[in-house]
Write a protein that holds these residues in place. Sequence first.
Motif, short mmCIF file in Angstrom:
data_model
loop_
_atom_site.label_atom_id
_atom_site.label_comp_id
_atom_site.label_asym_id
_atom_site.label_seq_id
_atom_site.Cartn_x
_atom_site.Cartn_y
_atom_site.Cartn_z
N ASP A 1 2.86 7.44 -15.31
CA ASP A 1 2.59 8.53 -16.25
C ASP A 1 3.86 9.19 -16.76
OD1 ASP A 1 -0.03 7.97 -15.63
OD2 ASP A 1 -0.24 9.65 -14.23
N TYR A 2 4.91 9.06 -15.97
CA TYR A 2 6.17 9.70 -16.35
C TYR A 2 7.19 8.70 -16.88
CZ TYR A 2 4.36 13.67 -13.65
OH TYR A 2 3.61 14.70 -13.19
N ALA A 3 6.78 7.45 -16.96
CA ALA A 3 7.70 6.39 -17.38
C ALA A 3 8.92 6.30 -16.47
CB ALA A 3 8.13 6.59 -18.85
N TYR A 4 8.68 6.55 -15.20
CA TYR A 4 9.72 6.34 -14.21
C TYR A 4 9.33 5.19 -13.30
CZ TYR A 4 11.82 10.84 -15.46
OH TYR A 4 12.43 11.86 -16.12
N GLY A 5 10.28 4.77 -12.48
CA GLY A 5 10.01 3.67 -11.57
C GLY A 5 10.33 4.07 -10.14
N ARG A 6 10.25 3.09 -9.28
CA ARG A 6 10.49 3.32 -7.86
C ARG A 6 11.89 3.84 -7.61
NH1 ARG A 6 8.10 -1.77 -4.50
NH2 ARG A 6 6.14 -1.54 -5.61
N ALA A 7 12.82 3.38 -8.43
CA ALA A 7 14.21 3.79 -8.24
C ALA A 7 14.34 5.30 -8.44
CB ALA A 7 15.12 3.05 -9.21
N HIS A 8 13.61 5.84 -9.43
CA HIS A 8 13.65 7.28 -9.66
C HIS A 8 13.03 8.02 -8.47
CE1 HIS A 8 13.70 5.29 -13.60
NE2 HIS A 8 14.47 6.27 -13.99
N HIS A 9 11.95 7.46 -7.97
CA HIS A 9 11.27 8.07 -6.84
C HIS A 9 12.22 8.17 -5.64
CE1 HIS A 9 7.76 7.88 -3.70
NE2 HIS A 9 8.38 9.02 -3.70
N ARG A 10 12.93 7.09 -5.38
CA ARG A 10 13.83 7.08 -4.23
C ARG A 10 14.92 8.14 -4.38
NH1 ARG A 10 12.88 1.12 -4.13
NH2 ARG A 10 14.59 0.73 -5.58
N GLY B 1 0.83 -1.21 0.00
CA GLY B 1 0.00 0.00 0.00
C GLY B 1 0.86 1.25 0.00
N PHE B 2 1.92 1.18 0.74
CA PHE B 2 2.84 2.30 0.91
C PHE B 2 3.40 2.79 -0.43
CE2 PHE B 2 7.45 3.27 1.60
CZ PHE B 2 7.30 4.46 2.28
N THR B 3 3.66 1.85 -1.32
CA THR B 3 4.25 2.22 -2.61
C THR B 3 3.21 2.36 -3.72
OG1 THR B 3 4.61 -0.13 -3.10
CG2 THR B 3 6.45 1.06 -2.12
N ALA B 4 1.98 2.01 -3.44
CA ALA B 4 0.98 1.92 -4.51
C ALA B 4 0.70 3.28 -5.17
CB ALA B 4 -0.32 1.33 -3.96
N ASP B 5 0.51 4.31 -4.37
CA ASP B 5 0.14 5.61 -4.93
C ASP B 5 1.26 6.22 -5.78
OD1 ASP B 5 -2.38 5.41 -3.53
OD2 ASP B 5 -1.33 6.05 -1.73
N PRO B 6 2.48 6.29 -5.24
CA PRO B 6 3.56 6.78 -6.08
C PRO B 6 3.75 5.95 -7.35
CG PRO B 6 4.27 6.69 -3.81
CD PRO B 6 2.92 6.05 -3.86
#
Lengths: 170, 170
Positions: free
Chosen positions: A48-57, A37-42
């Motif tokens: 939409d930006y063609a990025y992944g979790r790694a970019h978010h971090r 759940g914690f990662t679901a929203d991001p």
Amino acid sequence: MSDRGTGQTPISGESLLFLTDDQLRRGIEAMFFAYRGFTADPDRILQDYAYGRAHHRAVHFIKRSPGTTVNNLLDILGVTKQSLNRVLRALIEDGLVESRVGKQDRRERHLYLTETGQELEKELSEAQRGRMRAAYRDAGPEAVAGFRQVLEQIMDPEMRRHFQAFKEGT
Amino acid sequence: MSDRGTGQTPISGESLLFLTDDQLRRGIEAMFFAYRGFTADPDRILQDYAYGRAHHRAVHFIKRSPGTTVNNLLDILGVTKQSLNRVLRALIEDGLVESRVGKQDRRERHLYLTETGQELEKELSEAQRGRMRAAYRDAGPEAVAGFRQVLEQIMDPEMRRHFQAFKEGT
DNA sequence: CAGTTTATGTCAGCCTTGTTGACTTTCCAA
DNA sequence: TTGGAAAGTCAACAAGGCTGACATAAACTG
């Protein structure tokens, strides 16, 4: 809810009887489901930006410590430089992150979010904070304190060091 | 919404004064760092067996609900059947998981851990429980209750349903 | 100054684990 | 008997980890 009121008085003096394997298993599953759940929203936004979790971090921790070096980021994220570099290169090329040569030590690159980068960070973190805020509200301040205490204990010592550094740092 | 100008003055109206953006950020980071620790011990063990986290998850939930169907497992794990199938096939080939044709509905496959499977599960979950136990011990019973409350609120409703099903179920 | 270490970047290739799409087989149920 | 659900399989692809090798510039050290 906790079934503690039903006669199972936790013997808080050293005895630890409240730590059955089954309760520990439930804690493990809680972590698993909650992290989803914690990662679901991001994750949804990132698509939409063609990025992944790694970019978010990366974006998150650059926002947290503007001007941080690549090495420091590597330490915090716990990945290889090749892995981080791929992500960082994309963010720099797309104009979300700026890399400035260090002034004292010109080998170092200091990382900053651009305007665009800050916008994405805001969108991501507001979504994620929204969920945390709702969870905190529903659970109450006492629960939140316990939540953070346990999480801190689960961390590896080195990660705890990083985590606590932010406490005093910013 | 989040006026970061004055920043520290959250929207009043309720007793949400303890929920500043910065505190929420710290909660987010706590989740990130803690999850790393949470998976660290099993990850190390899995390397010796040339398995990954996906195998661990499958083994965990088969242990939890022996005889579960593939479809049910898909629901809980939240991956595609192709992704799960790859993992399951390896575990079955290696003799850790047994797949039995359903008796009422012979289309269904019911999954069980073999002796070997149970051994691996035990090794993994003991390592993971060890860390949880230590964290729980250091944080204390009250903190643990709060920890679980907040985690449950963070979950998506559907995941919470799964999580709670285990509570009454077994 | 010469040599070493450090910080960073980059290329190439591999692995795990996720995805979609298409297709088949089995078999329950209307 | 036939439609459709459950399950399996094959192919292709992508993200994001990893290792190893190598390059460059800058800082440090003897």
